[in-house]
Design a protein around this motif. Sequence first.
Motif, PDB file in Angstrom:
ATOM      1  N   ARG A  12     -84.983  56.843 -23.736  1.00 20.13           N
ATOM      2  CA  ARG A  12     -84.466  55.495 -23.531  1.00 20.13           C
ATOM      3  C   ARG A  12     -83.296  55.235 -24.468  1.00 20.13           C
ATOM      4  O   ARG A  12     -83.358  55.539 -25.655  1.00 20.13           O
ATOM      5  CB  ARG A  12     -85.586  54.493 -23.788  1.00 20.13           C
ATOM      6  N   LEU A  52     -82.465  53.452 -19.049  1.00 18.78           N
ATOM      7  CA  LEU A  52     -82.848  52.081 -19.373  1.00 18.78           C
ATOM      8  C   LEU A  52     -84.323  51.909 -19.711  1.00 18.78           C
ATOM      9  O   LEU A  52     -84.684  51.095 -20.558  1.00 18.78           O
ATOM     10  CB  LEU A  52     -82.524  51.160 -18.186  1.00 18.78           C
ATOM     11  N   HIS A  53     -85.199  52.640 -19.014  1.00 22.26           N
ATOM     12  CA  HIS A  53     -86.629  52.389 -19.158  1.00 22.26           C
ATOM     13  C   HIS A  53     -87.416  53.642 -18.790  1.00 22.26           C
ATOM     14  O   HIS A  53     -86.996  54.411 -17.933  1.00 22.26           O
ATOM     15  CB  HIS A  53     -87.032  51.235 -18.228  1.00 22.26           C
ATOM     16  N   GLU A  54     -88.565  53.812 -19.445  1.00 22.57           N
ATOM     17  CA  GLU A  54     -89.469  54.911 -19.125  1.00 22.57           C
ATOM     18  C   GLU A  54     -90.830  54.329 -18.775  1.00 22.57           C
ATOM     19  O   GLU A  54     -91.273  53.368 -19.406  1.00 22.57           O
ATOM     20  CB  GLU A  54     -89.625  55.843 -20.326  1.00 22.57           C
ATOM     21  N   ARG A  59     -94.291  58.845 -19.408  1.00 16.67           N
ATOM     22  CA  ARG A  59     -92.878  58.438 -19.412  1.00 16.67           C
ATOM     23  C   ARG A  59     -92.255  58.594 -18.013  1.00 16.67           C
ATOM     24  O   ARG A  59     -91.075  58.902 -17.873  1.00 16.67           O
ATOM     25  CB  ARG A  59     -92.088  59.239 -20.442  1.00 16.67           C
ATOM     26  N   ARG A  70     -78.562  50.590 -10.438  1.00 21.03           N
ATOM     27  CA  ARG A  70     -79.790  50.940 -11.133  1.00 21.03           C
ATOM     28  C   ARG A  70     -80.677  51.732 -10.188  1.00 21.03           C
ATOM     29  O   ARG A  70     -80.876  51.322  -9.039  1.00 21.03           O
ATOM     30  CB  ARG A  70     -80.500  49.687 -11.628  1.00 21.03           C
TER      31      ARG A  70
END
Length: 89
Positions: A12, A52-54, A59, A70
């Motif tokens: 991230r 951006l995010h896991e 994960r 996105r």
Amino acid sequence: MSDTIKLSQARRGDCGVIVQVGDHCHHDEHALELERRLLELGFVEGARIELLHEGLLGRDPIAMKVDDMRVALRRHEAASLTVRVEPVA
């Protein structure tokens, strides 16, 4: 000097540029189909990536910004993308 890694290894906040899409293993139909789908989604050489995010479990999946969109991928799909990681400005 920047490092080249598989996108599946990114963490991230990592940013970079796609330098290779697919493993160029053209005798594997599954690999070719995944490469085609990634290209259609905008994962092209030269595109800017920001992780951006896991997901919480393993994960997975990972959400990222690809140029101005996105997208979420599973890590095994992200392993088909090679990224040049750049230092955060």
